[in-house]
Enzyme design. Structure first.
Site, PDB file in Angstrom:
ATOM      1  N   TYR A   5       0.846  -1.021   0.023  1.00  0.00           N
ATOM      2  CA  TYR A   5       0.219  -0.142   0.063  1.00  0.00           C
ATOM      3  C   TYR A   5       0.867   1.340  -0.042  1.00  0.00           C
ATOM      4  O   TYR A   5       0.306   2.366   0.668  1.00  0.00           O
ATOM      5  CB  TYR A   5      -0.921   0.117   1.210  1.00  0.00           C
ATOM      6  CG  TYR A   5      -1.908  -1.019   1.224  1.00  0.00           C
ATOM      7  CD1 TYR A   5      -2.986  -1.036   0.199  1.00  0.00           C
ATOM      8  CD2 TYR A   5      -2.182  -2.200   1.802  1.00  0.00           C
ATOM      9  CE1 TYR A   5      -4.081  -1.920   0.201  1.00  0.00           C
ATOM     10  CE2 TYR A   5      -2.926  -3.078   2.054  1.00  0.00           C
ATOM     11  CZ  TYR A   5      -3.830  -2.920   1.028  1.00  0.00           C
ATOM     12  OH  TYR A   5      -5.055  -3.882   0.925  1.00  0.00           O
ATOM     13  N   PHE A  40      -5.136   7.730   7.060  1.00  0.00           N
ATOM     14  CA  PHE A  40      -5.682   6.577   7.400  1.00  0.00           C
ATOM     15  C   PHE A  40      -4.989   5.460   7.355  1.00  0.00           C
ATOM     16  O   PHE A  40      -5.407   4.114   7.706  1.00  0.00           O
ATOM     17  CB  PHE A  40      -7.114   6.216   6.715  1.00  0.00           C
ATOM     18  CG  PHE A  40      -6.876   6.430   5.134  1.00  0.00           C
ATOM     19  CD1 PHE A  40      -6.467   5.342   4.379  1.00  0.00           C
ATOM     20  CD2 PHE A  40      -7.115   7.708   4.611  1.00  0.00           C
ATOM     21  CE1 PHE A  40      -6.289   5.425   2.863  1.00  0.00           C
ATOM     22  CE2 PHE A  40      -6.764   7.676   3.176  1.00  0.00           C
ATOM     23  CZ  PHE A  40      -6.468   6.594   2.248  1.00  0.00           C
ATOM     24  N   ARG A  88     -12.073  -7.698 -11.346  1.00  0.00           N
ATOM     25  CA  ARG A  88     -12.695  -6.093 -11.027  1.00  0.00           C
ATOM     26  C   ARG A  88     -13.967  -5.984 -11.157  1.00  0.00           C
ATOM     27  O   ARG A  88     -14.545  -5.342 -10.443  1.00  0.00           O
ATOM     28  CB  ARG A  88     -11.720  -5.300 -11.597  1.00  0.00           C
ATOM     29  CG  ARG A  88     -10.160  -5.275 -11.089  1.00  0.00           C
ATOM     30  CD  ARG A  88      -9.270  -4.179 -11.281  1.00  0.00           C
ATOM     31  NE  ARG A  88      -9.904  -2.944 -10.686  1.00  0.00           N
ATOM     32  CZ  ARG A  88      -9.434  -2.743  -9.237  1.00  0.00           C
ATOM     33  NH1 ARG A  88      -8.971  -3.665  -8.534  1.00  0.00           N
ATOM     34  NH2 ARG A  88      -9.900  -1.460  -8.855  1.00  0.00           N
ATOM     35  N   THR A  99     -14.874   0.171  -4.947  1.00  0.00           N
ATOM     36  CA  THR A  99     -13.883   0.184  -3.641  1.00  0.00           C
ATOM     37  C   THR A  99     -14.971   0.483  -2.517  1.00  0.00           C
ATOM     38  O   THR A  99     -15.231  -0.186  -1.411  1.00  0.00           O
ATOM     39  CB  THR A  99     -12.811   1.084  -3.591  1.00  0.00           C
ATOM     40  OG1 THR A  99     -11.958   0.773  -4.641  1.00  0.00           O
ATOM     41  CG2 THR A  99     -12.225   1.015  -2.341  1.00  0.00           C
ATOM     42  N   ARG A 111     -18.686  -7.052  -3.545  1.00  0.00           N
ATOM     43  CA  ARG A 111     -18.528  -6.054  -2.415  1.00  0.00           C
ATOM     44  C   ARG A 111     -19.991  -5.613  -2.336  1.00  0.00           C
ATOM     45  O   ARG A 111     -20.487  -5.184  -1.118  1.00  0.00           O
ATOM     46  CB  ARG A 111     -17.579  -4.980  -2.949  1.00  0.00           C
ATOM     47  CG  ARG A 111     -16.173  -5.102  -2.652  1.00  0.00           C
ATOM     48  CD  ARG A 111     -15.358  -3.961  -3.154  1.00  0.00           C
ATOM     49  NE  ARG A 111     -14.004  -4.317  -2.943  1.00  0.00           N
ATOM     50  CZ  ARG A 111     -12.943  -3.843  -3.654  1.00  0.00           C
ATOM     51  NH1 ARG A 111     -13.328  -2.733  -4.606  1.00  0.00           N
ATOM     52  NH2 ARG A 111     -11.757  -4.045  -3.280  1.00  0.00           N
ATOM     53  N   ASN A 137     -13.877  -3.952   2.835  1.00  0.00           N
ATOM     54  CA  ASN A 137     -14.435  -4.154   1.520  1.00  0.00           C
ATOM     55  C   ASN A 137     -14.000  -5.384   1.021  1.00  0.00           C
ATOM     56  O   ASN A 137     -14.053  -5.670  -0.135  1.00  0.00           O
ATOM     57  CB  ASN A 137     -14.124  -3.120   0.724  1.00  0.00           C
ATOM     58  CG  ASN A 137     -12.742  -2.938   0.334  1.00  0.00           C
ATOM     59  OD1 ASN A 137     -11.793  -3.532   0.582  1.00  0.00           O
ATOM     60  ND2 ASN A 137     -12.177  -1.870  -0.461  1.00  0.00           N
ATOM     61  N   GLU A 154       2.343  -7.495  -7.616  1.00  0.00           N
ATOM     62  CA  GLU A 154       2.037  -7.954  -6.600  1.00  0.00           C
ATOM     63  C   GLU A 154       1.843  -9.505  -6.399  1.00  0.00           C
ATOM     64  O   GLU A 154       2.101  -9.970  -5.289  1.00  0.00           O
ATOM     65  CB  GLU A 154       0.390  -7.526  -6.560  1.00  0.00           C
ATOM     66  CG  GLU A 154       0.063  -6.098  -6.291  1.00  0.00           C
ATOM     67  CD  GLU A 154      -1.355  -5.651  -6.472  1.00  0.00           C
ATOM     68  OE1 GLU A 154      -1.496  -4.524  -6.252  1.00  0.00           O
ATOM     69  OE2 GLU A 154      -2.155  -6.449  -6.895  1.00  0.00           O
TER      70      GLU A 154
END
Length: 156
Positions: A50, A58, A86, A92, A103, A113, A127
């Protein structure tokens, strides 16, 4: 031609017992699971994963959430799998996710989520390499692959 994407089933999905349902949806769609493991993430890997959010106020909340339980790391494979996954997971902000998406059906939060999925080919490659060695990724044909795709979609 087939591609691969990373999916992370997040702590809220794990602790709510939703991992099987999420995997079932991807398999029913015709996607192929080629790698899977349950791990507890630490702060250093989360800072890397991230990094685009590391300076946000946050970010500590993300770290706290993502280390609150194990997560399930997965590599899924299929034709245009990044876009397909996706679409299947939804936007999101889960409150805005369409019914029928993962979601949209299982979450009510922006932060909690349920699932992460790579956003594009570059992110997917980065990733996947972050969480899996080449030896951990399997190669096989689904028994129904020729019923799911046209042969030219598979490059055959």
């Amino acid at each position: 031609m087939q591609e691969q994407t990373l999916v992370i089933i997040k702590p809220d999905a794990i602790t709510r017992g939703l991992s099987g349902e999420i995997m079932k949806r991807f398999e029913k769609k015709g996607l192929k699971l080629v790698a899977c493991k349950m791990v507890s993430l630490d702060e250093s890997v989360l800072e890397e994963h991230y990094k685009h959010l590391k300076d946000k106020p946050f970010f500590p909340s993300i770290v706290s959430y993502m280390t609150s339980s194990p997560v399930m790391l997965q590599v899924w494979e299929g034709v245009e799998v990044i876009d397909v996954v996706r679409l299947m997971i939804g936007v999101t902000n889960s409150r805005q996710a369409q019914p029928g998406t993962i979601r949209g059906d299982f979450a009510m939060s922006i932060g909690r989520n349920i699932v992460h999925a790579s956003e594009d080919k570059d992110a997917a490659q980065e990733e996947i390499a972050r969480f899996f060695s080449e030896e951990e990724i399997s190669s096989y044909e689904r028994a129904d692959e020729m019923k799911i795709y046209e042969s030219d979609e598979l490059g055959k």
